[in-house]
Design an enzyme around this catalytic site. Structure first.
Site, mmCIF file in Angstrom:
data_model
loop_
_atom_site.group_PDB
_atom_site.id
_atom_site.type_symbol
_atom_site.label_atom_id
_atom_site.label_comp_id
_atom_site.label_asym_id
_atom_site.label_seq_id
_atom_site.Cartn_x
_atom_site.Cartn_y
_atom_site.Cartn_z
ATOM 1 N NE ARG A 94 -3.317 2.659 2.575
ATOM 2 C CZ ARG A 94 -4.252 2.993 3.472
ATOM 3 N NH1 ARG A 94 -4.665 2.106 4.348
ATOM 4 N NH2 ARG A 94 -4.756 4.205 3.477
ATOM 5 C CG ASN A 148 -11.118 -0.829 0.054
ATOM 6 O OD1 ASN A 148 -12.161 -0.615 -0.548
ATOM 7 N ND2 ASN A 148 -10.871 -0.334 1.255
ATOM 8 C CB CYS A 171 -17.921 0.197 0.622
ATOM 9 S SG CYS A 171 -16.854 1.540 1.206
ATOM 10 C CG ASP A 172 -16.787 0.854 6.447
ATOM 11 O OD1 ASP A 172 -16.130 0.952 5.398
ATOM 12 O OD2 ASP A 172 -16.288 1.042 7.566
ATOM 13 C CG HIS A 201 -14.314 4.506 -2.041
ATOM 14 N ND1 HIS A 201 -13.022 4.092 -1.762
ATOM 15 C CD2 HIS A 201 -15.061 4.082 -0.985
ATOM 16 C CE1 HIS A 201 -13.003 3.452 -0.606
ATOM 17 N NE2 HIS A 201 -14.225 3.442 -0.122
ATOM 18 C CE1 TYR A 264 -11.180 6.606 0.081
ATOM 19 C CE2 TYR A 264 -13.282 6.524 1.230
ATOM 20 C CZ TYR A 264 -11.950 6.160 1.139
ATOM 21 O OH TYR A 264 -11.391 5.368 2.111
ATOM 22 N NE ARG A 284 -5.570 7.334 6.568
ATOM 23 C CZ ARG A 284 -5.628 7.533 7.876
ATOM 24 N NH1 ARG A 284 -4.738 8.309 8.468
ATOM 25 N NH2 ARG A 284 -6.567 6.970 8.588
#
Length: 450
Positions: A94, A148, A171-172, A201, A264, A284
């Site tokens: 990531r 994701n 997705c939350d 998103h 997003y 991030r």
């Protein structure tokens, strides 16, 4: 009420303890006979699992069975529900997803833009293999996937398993936004009924009602534009990055006041500005490694050392509660309404039928029943169609091993746009992901003519 057998795939995730606390909070709505953790990383899972075992012993004594394993068959056999939260490549990759675009002046983000493409191309193969394994050992299990980047993963799973009616992508994030709406209104988040359209998103709330039918949309808009907007869910409320993200909603709602945006969208509406705000070495991903990951592992270590939860503070967050409420509605045919991903098939009238859209749906024992959205305005339709083309081209690139399709995808994406920049990012990402991505081949005719 039948007790369910639940498997959590990705048991070593930093979100798992929050999920356990949510399962405890929701045990009357979604009673369990057993919980099983499955992860390919034995060391990472063991720490989270040992802490979870103590939490469950104290707070869920009626649970009949809890265990954790790295054995696929042992984990997946005879499951009723499987919650999937895998991260191929881990936080190490990531960080590369976010650093590489940033080195080219482009937004570095986990699910948006080039980072989302990189993560998606890593995730697709593992997700296909996992769904096949679940179907081999538990043919009738419900699979709730929140891996994701959900949009790209959902598109690939739609193509690979077109007849699987018990596979749901979810997705939350809309729910996390609604927690803040509920705070503005002084209501419980599950008392709100959203109207929403978009892609994962990449969507907008058109209305926010309560269960009595009262429309609170204007109240929320006014509160956001006059007083600002802050995260209130326990998992993100004190996170500086999320606080900045929620503050951007005020600007988006002012610039484009028709609807209330998903957070997003900041990456797509203000990509140059968002890239300039990021700092190499402190993306991030690095913040998560130094923040949530360290915090959760320290928490787990203390629970294990003390052999009790008495000396720690444990919180329930919307991430887990949302998934569990969705699962309960399907398990017991409750007919509750949640925002989930479904194949469009006319739900949004002026988008392609094969688009994986995110819309409110009634959750039943036969799966989600989406509510019709109708036609959406030209501006939002144009944005969505560009993003949809990007997502579908990424999946095309995976299946066709196509360098050109990946390049087209990145060039289309609003965080990139510039073709030479897209090519440079793609080449760097191919090198970084050679352990994970399918090999992407250039069209021989195009290379010959170059």
């Amino acid at each position: 009420m039948k007790k369910q057998n639940l498997v959590v795939v990705g048991g070593g995730s930093t979100y798992t303890i929050g999920m356990i606390m949510s399962l405890i909070a929701e045990k009357e709505n979604f009673p369990l006979a057993s919980i099983t953790f499955y992860d390919t990383n034995e060391e990472r899972q063991e720490k989270i699992a040992k802490a979870s075992e103590i939490i469950l012993r104290e707070k869920y004594p009626e649970l009949e069975s809890f265990h954790y394993t790295t054995d696929k068959e042992e984990a997946l056999r005879n499951a009723d529900f499987v919650f999937v939260q895998i991260r191929t490549g881990g936080l190490r990759m990531r960080e590369q997803d976010e650093e590489i675009p940033l080195s080219h002046g482009v937004v570095g983000q986990e699910t948006c833009g080039p980072g989302g493409m990189a993560y998606g191309l890593r995730s697709i193969g593992d997700m296909i293999e996992l769904v096949n394994d679940i179907r081999h050992y538990s043919p009738d299990a419900w699979i709730l996937n929140y891996t994701n980047p959900a949009a790209i993963v959902a598109e690939a799973l739609r193509r690979e398993f077109p007849e699987d009616k018990k596979l749901l992508n979810i997705c939350d994030m809309p729910a996390a936004i609604m927690v803040s709406y509920a705070g503005i209104l002084g209501k419980d988040v599950f008392d709100l009924v959203p109207e929403y359209f978009g892609l994962n998103h990449f969507g907008w709330f058109t209305k926010v009602l309560d269960k009595q039918g009262n429309d609170h949309t204007d109240t929320i808009k006014r509160a956001i534009t006059e007083d600002g907007f802050l995260p209130e869910d326990a998992e993100i409320a004190n996170d500086p990055s999320w606080i900045k993200t929620f503050k951007q909603v005020e600007r988006m709602a002012t610039d484009f006041p028709d609807y209330l945006p998903n957070t997003y969208l900041q990456y797509y509406l203000y990509p140059s500005e968002m890239a300039q705000k990021e700092v190499s070495g402190n993306t991030r991903a690095r913040q998560v490694i130094n923040g949530r990951e360290k915090r959760v592992h320290t928490l787990a270590d203390q629970i294990i050392a003390d052999d009790t939860t008495e000396n720690v503070e444990l919180e329930v967050d919307i991430h887990g509660r949302y998934m569990i409420r969705v699962a309960a509605s399907m398990a017991y045919n409750n007919g509750d309404i949640f925002i989930v991903m479904v194949e469009n098939n006319g739900t949004i009238a002026n988008l392609p039928d094969d688009a994986m859209v995110e819309v409110p749906s009634m959750m039943t024992s036969r799966g989600p029943k989406p509510f019709a959205v109708g036609h959406i305005p030209r501006f939002y339709k144009g944005l969505i169609e560009g993003q949809l083309a990007y997502e579908q081209l990424v999946v095309d690139a995976y299946y066709e091993n196509s360098y050109e399709k990946a390049l087209q995808a990145l060039t289309l994406n609003r965080t990139v746009v510039d073709a030479p920049t897209a090519r440079n990012i793609l080449d760097d990402m191919i090198e970084a992901n050679k352990e994970y991505w399918p090999e992407l081949h250039r069209n021989k005719q195009l290379v010959t003519n170059a």
